[in-house]
Design an enzyme around this catalytic site. Sequence first.
Site, PDB file in Angstrom:
ATOM      1  N   HIS A   1     -27.832 -35.820   7.945  1.00  0.00           N
ATOM      2  CA  HIS A   1     -26.709 -36.659   8.379  1.00  0.00           C
ATOM      3  C   HIS A   1     -26.353 -37.683   7.299  1.00  0.00           C
ATOM      4  O   HIS A   1     -25.176 -37.941   7.040  1.00  0.00           O
ATOM      5  CB  HIS A   1     -27.081 -37.444   9.638  1.00  0.00           C
ATOM      6  CG  HIS A   1     -27.432 -36.613  10.820  1.00  0.00           C
ATOM      7  ND1 HIS A   1     -28.705 -36.544  11.331  1.00  0.00           N
ATOM      8  CD2 HIS A   1     -26.675 -35.819  11.613  1.00  0.00           C
ATOM      9  CE1 HIS A   1     -28.716 -35.755  12.388  1.00  0.00           C
ATOM     10  NE2 HIS A   1     -27.508 -35.279  12.579  1.00  0.00           N
TER      11      HIS A   1
ATOM     12  N   GLN B   1     -21.166 -23.094  13.931  1.00  0.00           N
ATOM     13  CA  GLN B   1     -20.403 -24.244  14.435  1.00  0.00           C
ATOM     14  C   GLN B   1     -19.265 -24.592  13.468  1.00  0.00           C
ATOM     15  O   GLN B   1     -18.153 -24.907  13.884  1.00  0.00           O
ATOM     16  CB  GLN B   1     -21.355 -25.433  14.600  1.00  0.00           C
ATOM     17  CG  GLN B   1     -20.667 -26.755  14.867  1.00  0.00           C
ATOM     18  CD  GLN B   1     -21.649 -27.858  15.234  1.00  0.00           C
ATOM     19  OE1 GLN B   1     -22.152 -27.891  16.337  1.00  0.00           O
ATOM     20  NE2 GLN B   1     -21.908 -28.785  14.324  1.00  0.00           N
TER      21      GLN B   1
ATOM     22  N   MET C   1     -33.634 -29.768   7.264  1.00  0.00           N
ATOM     23  CA  MET C   1     -33.714 -30.975   8.093  1.00  0.00           C
ATOM     24  C   MET C   1     -33.013 -30.729   9.418  1.00  0.00           C
ATOM     25  O   MET C   1     -31.923 -30.161   9.459  1.00  0.00           O
ATOM     26  CB  MET C   1     -33.009 -32.137   7.389  1.00  0.00           C
ATOM     27  CG  MET C   1     -33.617 -32.468   6.060  1.00  0.00           C
ATOM     28  SD  MET C   1     -34.632 -33.926   6.218  1.00  0.00           S
ATOM     29  CE  MET C   1     -35.234 -34.060   4.547  1.00  0.00           C
TER      30      MET C   1
ATOM     31  N   ARG D   1     -34.560 -31.635  15.547  1.00  0.00           N
ATOM     32  CA  ARG D   1     -35.576 -30.950  16.357  1.00  0.00           C
ATOM     33  C   ARG D   1     -36.925 -30.850  15.648  1.00  0.00           C
ATOM     34  O   ARG D   1     -37.935 -30.588  16.294  1.00  0.00           O
ATOM     35  CB  ARG D   1     -35.108 -29.538  16.711  1.00  0.00           C
ATOM     36  CG  ARG D   1     -33.945 -29.552  17.669  1.00  0.00           C
ATOM     37  CD  ARG D   1     -33.265 -28.205  17.760  1.00  0.00           C
ATOM     38  NE  ARG D   1     -31.973 -28.359  18.386  1.00  0.00           N
ATOM     39  CZ  ARG D   1     -31.733 -28.205  19.676  1.00  0.00           C
ATOM     40  NH1 ARG D   1     -32.701 -27.857  20.475  1.00  0.00           N
ATOM     41  NH2 ARG D   1     -30.531 -28.403  20.171  1.00  0.00           N
TER      42      ARG D   1
HETATM   43  O1  PAF Z   1     -23.779 -30.772  15.108  1.00  0.00           O
HETATM   44  C1  PAF Z   1     -23.882 -31.654  15.987  1.00  0.00           C
HETATM   45  O2  PAF Z   1     -24.657 -32.606  15.875  1.00  0.00           O
HETATM   46  C2  PAF Z   1     -23.011 -31.564  17.231  1.00  0.00           C
HETATM   47  O3  PAF Z   1     -22.824 -30.240  17.612  1.00  0.00           O
HETATM   48  C3  PAF Z   1     -21.666 -32.288  17.084  1.00  0.00           C
HETATM   49  C4  PAF Z   1     -20.793 -31.657  16.011  1.00  0.00           C
HETATM   50  C5  PAF Z   1     -21.895 -33.756  16.746  1.00  0.00           C
HETATM   51  C6  PAF Z   1     -20.899 -32.218  18.403  1.00  0.00           C
HETATM   52  O4  PAF Z   1     -21.610 -32.804  19.445  1.00  0.00           O
END
Ligand code: PAF
Length: 297
Positions: free
Chosen positions: A37, A154, A185, A188
């Site tokens: 992140h 995603q 990373m 989980r």
């Molecule tokens: O990847 C994630 O952390 C989630 O799927 C997201 C994109 C924040 C949507 O809740």
Amino acid sequence: MSTVRTVDDLRSALAPARRARQTIGLVPTMGALHEGHLSLIRRARAECDVVVVSLFVNPAQFDERTDLDRYPRSERRDVDLATRAGADVMFAPSADEVYPPGFATAVEVLGVTDRLEGAARGSGHFRGVSTVVTKLLGMSMPDVAYFGQKDAQQVVVIRRLVADLNLALRIQVCPTVREPDGLAMSSRNARLSPEERARALALADALQAACGRAGEGERSAGALVDAARAALSARGVEPEYVELVDPETFEPCEGLAREALLVLAVRIGETRLIDNAILRPSAVGTPRQPDPRKAIV
Ligand code: PAF
């Protein structure tokens, strides 16, 4: 960095930037921030005038209630890490703010959501992701939104919905960040016991094995998948799936005629982990695959 919890407060916080025609970057997260992140936040900081990080554990994308309940939550730590990575605004809404009483809309991307993660996690998973991402984009109206390559399916779903709904923003996908030993990373990972953490290296081994075979000139999907499966089983890990897919559509590839994505999902104890690597066709004897274990930002 300021923390805001309502859409009105988010819009007020962003209004001066919008008036000044500054660029806004959004990093959507479910919290429990890690280096993956933070790499997205740093990229947004480098590219945008204002950086918003959203922190919302989205109930709509969890098919298993226990998975939602066990999802790690650490807002104070997240605020601290996001601040240090350069975020300006943390948007941390309640579930009622995102899904108020009477909420009755869902965003569903068809086709690409049927397979792999869509099949394994249930039909509601990608509907939940698509709905919340569309809402987060509508709430913050960013110029750029940042996502990690680790969640490759995603990314394809989000690119599709942004194109299909004519949303005026750029999606920036950033490389998977790995631990020094190659484990991707993930929030989980914290749930793994020391023994499970050691077995989790099977994922990076599997990707490396397939990349190695591709580097030797192997082009058959079956042989590349078998190499990955053998590496998993060497650490006693049974895959949920291992597949070679088209990076744009997630349809299965028969071979490595052009760039393809090796995707895999495993369950280690109670913890489900996913990973992927891009494979490129190589001439026999000219290994030039990237080492997925070295994809560290
Ligand atoms: O990847 C994630 O952390 C989630 O799927 C997201 C994109 C924040 C949507 O809740």
